[in-house]
Design an enzyme around this catalytic site. Structure first.
Site, PDB file in Angstrom:
ATOM      1  N   GLU A   9       0.823  -1.208   0.000  1.00  0.00           N
ATOM      2  CA  GLU A   9       0.000   0.000   0.000  1.00  0.00           C
ATOM      3  C   GLU A   9       0.862   1.265   0.000  1.00  0.00           C
ATOM      4  O   GLU A   9       0.540   2.247  -0.681  1.00  0.00           O
ATOM      5  CB  GLU A   9      -0.942   0.007   1.204  1.00  0.00           C
ATOM      6  CG  GLU A   9      -1.970  -1.108   1.224  1.00  0.00           C
ATOM      7  CD  GLU A   9      -3.043  -0.949   0.155  1.00  0.00           C
ATOM      8  OE1 GLU A   9      -3.025   0.043  -0.596  1.00  0.00           O
ATOM      9  OE2 GLU A   9      -3.911  -1.843   0.073  1.00  0.00           O
ATOM     10  N   ARG A  29       0.715   3.788  -3.302  1.00  0.00           N
ATOM     11  CA  ARG A  29       0.039   5.067  -3.039  1.00  0.00           C
ATOM     12  C   ARG A  29       1.034   6.197  -2.796  1.00  0.00           C
ATOM     13  O   ARG A  29       0.954   7.248  -3.442  1.00  0.00           O
ATOM     14  CB  ARG A  29      -0.901   4.938  -1.834  1.00  0.00           C
ATOM     15  CG  ARG A  29      -1.992   3.898  -1.996  1.00  0.00           C
ATOM     16  CD  ARG A  29      -3.013   3.992  -0.885  1.00  0.00           C
ATOM     17  NE  ARG A  29      -3.814   2.768  -0.781  1.00  0.00           N
ATOM     18  CZ  ARG A  29      -5.091   2.734  -0.425  1.00  0.00           C
ATOM     19  NH1 ARG A  29      -5.724   3.852  -0.156  1.00  0.00           N
ATOM     20  NH2 ARG A  29      -5.738   1.585  -0.333  1.00  0.00           N
ATOM     21  N   ASP A  31      -5.278  -9.887  -8.118  1.00  0.00           N
ATOM     22  CA  ASP A  31      -5.493  -9.039  -9.286  1.00  0.00           C
ATOM     23  C   ASP A  31      -4.241  -8.449  -9.923  1.00  0.00           C
ATOM     24  O   ASP A  31      -3.917  -8.710 -11.086  1.00  0.00           O
ATOM     25  CB  ASP A  31      -6.475  -7.915  -8.929  1.00  0.00           C
ATOM     26  CG  ASP A  31      -6.131  -7.202  -7.619  1.00  0.00           C
ATOM     27  OD1 ASP A  31      -5.106  -7.538  -6.995  1.00  0.00           O
ATOM     28  OD2 ASP A  31      -6.901  -6.297  -7.218  1.00  0.00           O
ATOM     29  N   GLU A  89     -11.900   0.650 -10.557  1.00  0.00           N
ATOM     30  CA  GLU A  89     -11.499  -0.318 -11.580  1.00  0.00           C
ATOM     31  C   GLU A  89     -12.339  -0.257 -12.856  1.00  0.00           C
ATOM     32  O   GLU A  89     -11.809  -0.378 -13.970  1.00  0.00           O
ATOM     33  CB  GLU A  89     -11.530  -1.746 -11.002  1.00  0.00           C
ATOM     34  CG  GLU A  89     -10.436  -2.029  -9.998  1.00  0.00           C
ATOM     35  CD  GLU A  89     -10.727  -1.439  -8.621  1.00  0.00           C
ATOM     36  OE1 GLU A  89      -9.764  -1.260  -7.835  1.00  0.00           O
ATOM     37  OE2 GLU A  89     -11.910  -1.154  -8.327  1.00  0.00           O
TER      38      GLU A  89
END
Length: 656
Positions: free
Chosen positions: A222, A226, A371, A540
């Site tokens: 993360e 980010r 994913d 998405e």
């Protein structure tokens, strides 16, 4: 100026309704009437004299006066009134030389003035600005939404990771590094939101380095996608590597201080690198304690496959601009190791053990924890253009094999209406198929389209015979999946998608409630279970709509994106500032969840803004977006890297 309006004053003649027979015929009638009246007046005066006294001299005088009147009438219609036109472009001679005549004979012209093309383009003031594009106006609405989201964060949560918009306070759920600030900065640069750029960049310069030395545990994945990704993208878009011109973003827009962004990026990356170097295998540990410069595994000892393998774009680019190869070397070891592991037709389980370097369990899915592994197989290959056909060719081969596996093992169609979706294998290929699809899977249409054309338009790829049969098949699958993702929105009462959906398929007794929109054609194809009805403002679907619009140039993707944006505006906007997640998209009014995720500003609104904008902004054959939508430039040649490193070295020398 909007809606086709021009400046003050009369319309340029090329834009007037002179061939509609209205004003023009009235003007022509007035010309003739005035000429007739003048002639009658002269005739009346002359009739006072006897015919015998009407000498040749008097006749010539009458003829001369009539001629002057004729010239005045025609000169006025063709020349004097057009002084308005010349006056608009700076020619004031008409106004000065003929003020009284111009005022008296004020008439529209009989024909529009004909200027040569170069004169028209040279005198921009002659042309009305064309009506503002509908998509430009919609793009402006997205920018306004971004600024509204930022205002809520700035007013109530500045410096915290996330805003809780309903209770108007901040929360640190991502390690306390001000994640929303960093996630939003490149979006603000792209949109030209100069006030946000100033506020965000100032906060980063004043606070982030200190926070890195004080804060505790953060998640490697993360924080990389980010915070590090956001810093690096803002660095590039602020001209840090001298290549901002390829972005299509006006150089006049506000930018951050690239030197400071690079300094903070390196400090953060050096701390995060401990997750790689502390692991006994090539698989990094999941968590880092920033202030202690230590790393450790998650409590269960496992890492998500997607998290361990979605780090390379950021660290490779950092090596490029810093000239230090250590970041790229550590991150690429992960993918090189993944190459050695067994797969199921290219598909992999969603957990991996950093202690052993082996997969854990057999759960296969393209939703959470799986994913972006598949996304980065393609995108790392795309980013490293100079190595696509050599040392990194294996990445595209792994991606290609995985997409074949998706089509063979995970793709199904719903009943009764044949929506195409991607399901799961919770216990491996030899167990049952689950017709479950996370909203997260909606990244896949965009990835498939990017993999097919490598970022250029479908039209161009076809014209140059660059598409294989498999590429065309993948493009079709991308479009089919995008439709399903959009229908996950349109099938609900709010027009917003749930976090997870299930699908009716042949031979499966899976049942449950629908989305609430009884008018949807697909209300019987999609099942939304009570625990899956929340919406987190995820990006998405609009990400894939953006990529598909760029590649196919089909306007339906823009229209779908606009409908989704309108639903966000209607149901998630908070008047005091910010946007909120929802607890249930199937009920009206939807219960609200007090949270604005950082990715709403960093991804969702960014992709919508780009979807409604011009395709020369961040072109997909020049840029690759990390999994948090931070655009990074494609590294095109060794020469380009050397140039960037030299420039950076020179800059550091000057600084010292």
């Amino acid at each position: 100026m909007s809606g086709g309006g021009g400046g003050s004053g009369p319309l340029p003649y090329s834009m007037r309704d002179v061939d509609g027979r209205g004003a023009y015929n009235n003007a022509k009638f007035r010309h003739r009437s005035r000429l007739k009246m003048a002639s009658q007046a002269l005739f009346t005066n002359s009739s006072k004299y006897q015919c015998g006294k009407f000498t040749v001299g008097k006749f010539l005088s009458l003829l001369m006066v009539s001629g002057v009147i004729y010239l005045l009438v025609h000169k006025s219609s063709d020349g004097f009134v057009s002084g308005e036109l010349h006056e608009k472009v700076g020619n004031t001679h008409t106004k000065k030389d003929f003020p009284k005549i111009r005022t008296f004979w004020r008439k529209p012209p009989r024909l529009p003035p004909r200027l040569p093309p170069n004169e028209i383009y040279r005198n921009n003031s002659l042309l009305l600005q064309s009506p503002q594009s509908e998509w430009t106006l919609r793009q402006k609405k997205v920018k306004e939404a971004f600024e509204h989201a930022w205002s809520g964060y700035r007013n109530y949560a500045m410096g915290y990771d996330e805003l809780m918009p309903l209770t108007r306070r901040g929360i640190d759920g991502l390690g306390g590094l001000g994640a929303t600030v960093v996630d939003s900065l490149d979006t603000a640069i792209i949109m030209g939101a100069d006030d946000v750029v100033s506020e965000a960049s100032k906060w980063i310069e004043d606070n982030l380095m200190k926070k890195l030395s004080e804060k505790g545990q953060v998640n490697l994945f993360e924080t990389t996608i980010r915070v590090l990704g956001g810093l690096l993208s803002a660095y590039h878009l602020s001209g840090g590597d001298k290549a901002r011109g390829d972005s299509g973003i006006p150089m006049t827009s506000k930018r951050a201080n690239p030197e400071r962004l690079l300094e903070v990026s390196k400090d953060l990356a050096d701390r995060l690198l401990l997750a790689f170097t502390s692991s006994p295998t090539a698989i990094p540990l999941s968590d880092v304690v920033l202030r202690d410069r230590t790393a450790h595994a998650a409590p269960d000892g496992l890492s998500s496959t997607s998290e361990a393998t979605t780090l390379q774009l950021e660290y490779s680019y950092l090596s490029t601009i810093s000239g230090d190869p250590k970041y790229d070397l550590e991150a690429m070891k992960v993918l090189e190791h993944m190459r050695t592991l067994p797969t199921v037709e290219g598909l992999v389980p969603i957990y991996i053990n950093p202690s052993s370097g082996q997969f854990s369990g057999e759960n296969i899915r393209l939703g959470s924890r799986g994913d972006s592994y598949y996304e980065y197989l393609l995108k790392v290959w795309v980013q490293q253009e100079r190595y696509r056909d050599t040392s990194l060719k294996y990445l595209f081969e792994m991606y290609t094999e995985a997409m074949k596996g998706v089509k063979h093992l995970l793709v199904r169609k719903t009943i009764p209406n044949g929506l195409v979706f991607v399901g799961e294998l919770p216990y491996g290929r030899n167990s049952g198929f689950s017709p479950k699809m996370d909203h997260l899977v909606c990244f896949l249409p965009g990835t498939l389209a990017l993999g097919a054309t490598k970022g250029i338009t479908k039209k161009k790829a076809l014209e140059n015979h660059l598409l294989t049969a498999e590429d065309i098949d993948n493009l079709q699958l991308a479009e089919d999946l995008a439709k399903t993702c959009v229908e996950m929105y349109f099938v609900t009462s709010t027009g917003l998608a749930p976090e997870i959906a299930y699908f009716h398929i042949e031979g499966n007794s899976e049942g449950g409630p629908d989305g609430g929109n009884k008018s949807s054609q697909y209300v019987n194809d999609i099942i939304i279970k009570p625990l899956d009805r929340h919406n987190l403002l995820r990006p998405e679907t609009v990400e894939s709509l953006f990529v598909l619009y760029r590649i196919t140039e089909d306007p339906k993707y823009r229209e779908w994106g606009w409908q989704i944006f309108q639903a966000f505006e209607k149901y998630t906007r908070v008047d005091s500032g910010g946007y909120t997640s929802l607890d249930d998209v199937t009920s009206l009014p939807p219960p609200r969840r007090d949270k604005m995720e950082t990715f709403f500003l960093g991804e969702t609104l960014k992709y919508l803004y780009l979807l409604f904008g011009e395709s020369n902004i961040l072109p997909l054959d020049k840029y690759v977006f990390n999994t948090e939508a931070h655009p990074l430039p494609i590294i095109q040649s060794a020469q380009q890297i050397s140039h960037s490193i030299v420039m950076q070295s020179d800059m550091l020398i000057l600084e010292y």
